[in-house]
Design a protein around this motif. Structure first.
Motif, mmCIF file in Angstrom:
data_model
loop_
_atom_site.group_PDB
_atom_site.id
_atom_site.type_symbol
_atom_site.label_atom_id
_atom_site.label_comp_id
_atom_site.label_asym_id
_atom_site.label_seq_id
_atom_site.Cartn_x
_atom_site.Cartn_y
_atom_site.Cartn_z
ATOM 1 N N ILE A 104 42.292 35.095 44.458
ATOM 2 C CA ILE A 104 41.108 35.489 45.232
ATOM 3 C C ILE A 104 41.321 36.859 45.872
ATOM 4 N N ASN A 105 42.599 37.184 46.141
ATOM 5 C CA ASN A 105 42.930 38.461 46.781
ATOM 6 C C ASN A 105 43.059 39.617 45.796
ATOM 7 N N LEU A 106 42.843 39.344 44.502
ATOM 8 C CA LEU A 106 42.976 40.382 43.481
ATOM 9 C C LEU A 106 41.617 40.700 42.859
ATOM 10 N N PHE A 107 41.308 41.962 42.755
ATOM 11 C CA PHE A 107 40.064 42.424 42.125
ATOM 12 C C PHE A 107 38.835 41.804 42.769
ATOM 13 N N ASP B 126 37.705 38.653 41.021
ATOM 14 C CA ASP B 126 37.262 38.728 39.625
ATOM 15 C C ASP B 126 38.450 38.433 38.708
ATOM 16 N N VAL B 127 38.597 37.180 38.269
ATOM 17 C CA VAL B 127 39.759 36.799 37.464
ATOM 18 C C VAL B 127 39.673 37.364 36.042
ATOM 19 N N ILE C 193 43.523 28.333 32.010
ATOM 20 C CA ILE C 193 43.444 28.289 33.477
ATOM 21 C C ILE C 193 42.369 29.249 33.982
ATOM 22 N N ILE C 194 42.357 30.452 33.406
ATOM 23 C CA ILE C 194 41.375 31.452 33.830
ATOM 24 C C ILE C 194 39.967 30.998 33.462
ATOM 25 N N ALA C 195 39.822 30.386 32.292
ATOM 26 C CA ALA C 195 38.507 29.878 31.869
ATOM 27 C C ALA C 195 38.022 28.798 32.826
ATOM 28 N N ASN C 196 38.935 27.964 33.284
ATOM 29 C CA ASN C 196 38.555 26.891 34.212
ATOM 30 C C ASN C 196 38.165 27.449 35.590
ATOM 31 N N ILE C 197 38.815 28.552 35.989
ATOM 32 C CA ILE C 197 38.454 29.181 37.261
ATOM 33 C C ILE C 197 37.054 29.782 37.170
#
Length: 525
Positions: free
Chosen positions: A266-269, A272-273, A293-297
């Protein structure tokens, strides 16, 4: 005892005070923190721009932190800075950076999200802090959703000079604080930071009850060579008024204040994952676990919390773990002022304000952004032109990180160049002032004068016994005079003036210890 007003026969006790009014030492280490907090609300009442006295970090959390339910799966973050990874064509010459898949990325914050007060208060209590005042001048402002320019100094437009000056002004009505601290002052521009410091020193001069602790812009990421320009900017912008009420420390300190749960994707970009995924899971090095994992987020197919998703990413990607660790380290580099206030409090409680808050370690400090040598400190400690001394924080082999200086900004003054001298005098002045208030409207005669002398004399004797005054005897350490022909004239008495003259020999710290070694010639036995 009124013997004419007893209803029945018997034995009655009448207590008579055996001792006159006595002077009591005022508290010496009560800092006032001025800045921005996660919130300022308690039981439906707003505490924005209200000086609030607290006694523990739990008090701070109750009023100035977001509610945290103990059973919550994802507790709220009280401080959530945002960082961006900006790809570079080659190894960056300035700023923090990392290397991932043979590509360099600069780590740059969104300056609108950087704040220092929350963590500074935590450091204060970790280092022995006690009672303090919090003046919340606002909550966190909106992010800009973009990184700052690489190599520039952090300036947060959400932190305004107007807000902080308004908070400072509120302390004009609070005589109890003895230290003023604005952790976010270094997030202002150089000129606005200078204006704030001048106002703080002016207010300290007017109040005569507090000193200001400053940090230096650029102390978070100093250039090994050009850091001297940051020092020069500071000295130019602090003005010339009230320097003996100012203390400054350099550089910032790397701490362990931010933990793993405080920094995640959440603290990066800005959260924007997708941008994060392009770095830790590029097309050239695909990893199906990371992709899942990124797709699930992005499109949650389950009820996994942010904490659970973050742990999954940490386990699946060493590069992600590396990024989080570096961001956590950068976010934990803080101004030293909050920790210094804690050290001062602990030193006062153990010994007294006459003990220099120096040659002491800082709990939670694990690194320094620049290691100052002895020759470099010489230029900080003494400035021939301005006299504005800067106290260094240094690393010593086998000793660790130590506070290595005990000077006020008034380094050219023989009277006021040492912190414990200035603070001891504030302590004595305010304690004697409080003691003298007991005699307002008393007869201005010899009995009152002798009582005043005895009260203050007893207090100063106690200070001398504790080591706050120098001298082989109490009479060498201080004198108190009050009387007609010594401190007052007959006209003074007619006009209602009682003048007390107090002279004290304040103990100075041993700043320079010189050891003389001489080789002795061999003698015949």
């Amino acid at each position: 005892m009124d013997l004419t007003n007893k209803p029945t026969p018997g034995v009655f006790i009448n207590e008579i005070n055996a001792f006159p009014n006595s002077a009591v030492g005022v508290p010496t280490a009560i800092p006032a923190f001025i800045g921005y907090t996660p919130q300022a609300l308690h039981e439906g009442k707003s505490y924005l721009n209200v000086p609030v006295k607290i006694t523990s970090f739990a008090d701070f959390q109750d009023i100035f932190c977001l509610p945290d339910h103990p059973l919550s799966a994802s507790p709220p973050k009280q401080y959530s800075p945002e960082y961006y990874l900006v790809q570079q064509k080659s190894q960056p010459e300035k700023g923090d950076y990392i290397l991932i898949f043979e590509s360099y990325y600069s780590i740059a914050p969104d300056p609108y999200t950087i704040y220092y007060l929350y963590n500074s208060v935590k450091l204060f209590y970790e280092n022995g802090g006690g009672e303090s005042y919090i003046v919340s001048v606002g909550t966190y402002g909106p992010p800009s959703k973009k990184p700052m320019d690489i190599g520039t100094q952090i300036v947060n437009p959400n932190v305004t000079l107007t807000d902080i000056l308004a908070g400072l002004q509120l302390l004009m009505h609070e005589p109890e604080p003895t230290l003023y601290i604005c952790p976010e002052a270094t997030l202002l521009s150089i000129s606005e930071n200078g204006e704030l410091m001048e106002n703080m020193l002016l207010q300290c001069t007017q109040m005569q009850t507090a000193m200001s602790i400053f940090d230096i812009i650029g102390g978070n990421d100093p250039d090994p060579i050009l850091y001297t320009q940051d020092i020069e900017n500071f000295r130019i912008n602090t003005g010339s008024v009230g320097l003996n009420y100012g203390i400054v420390y350099y550089p910032f300190i790397g701490t362990d204040i931010m933990q793993k749960q405080d920094i995640d994707y959440i603290n990066l970009f800005g959260g924007d994952v997708k941008q994060l995924g392009s770095i830790i899971n590029p097309a050239s090095h695909p990893n199906p676990d990371i992709a899942a994992i990124i797709a699930n987020i992005q499109n949650p197919a389950s009820t996994l919390t942010t904490t659970q998703n973050n742990n999954a990413l940490l386990n699946a990607s060493l590069d992600y773990s590396y990024i989080i660790k570096e961001v956590e380290r950068i976010a934990s580099i803080l101004p030293a002022s909050g920790a210094i206030a804690g050290v001062i409090t602990m030193t006062d409680n153990q010994e007294g304000p006459w003990q220099a808050p120096a040659n002491k370690s800082i709990i939670g400090a694990i690194s320094l952004p620049i290691k100052i040598s002895e020759s470099q400190q010489a230029n900080l400690n003494v400035d021939v032109v301005s006299g504005k001394s800067i106290n260094a924080i240094r690393v010593f082999n086998e000793l660790g990180i130590l506070i290595w200086g005990a000077r006020t900004l008034d380094g050219n003054s023989q009277d006021w160049k040492y912190i414990p001298v200035r603070r001891t005098m504030i302590f004595i002045e305010q304690s004697c002032k409080l003691a003298a208030q007991a005699y307002i409207f008393q007869p201005n005669d010899k009995n009152t004068w002798e009582a005043v002398k005895l009260s203050i004399g007893n207090f100063l004797t106690d200070v001398w016994k504790q080591g706050g005054l120098q001298g082989a005897s109490a009479s060498d350490a201080f004198s108190v005079d009050c009387g007609l022909g010594t401190t007052m004239t007959g006209e003074d008495i007619l006009n209602g003036y009682m003048t007390i003259s107090i002279k004290v020999a304040v103990a100075h710290p041993a700043e320079f210890i010189v050891i003389t070694l001489q080789q002795k010639m061999e003698s015949a036995s």
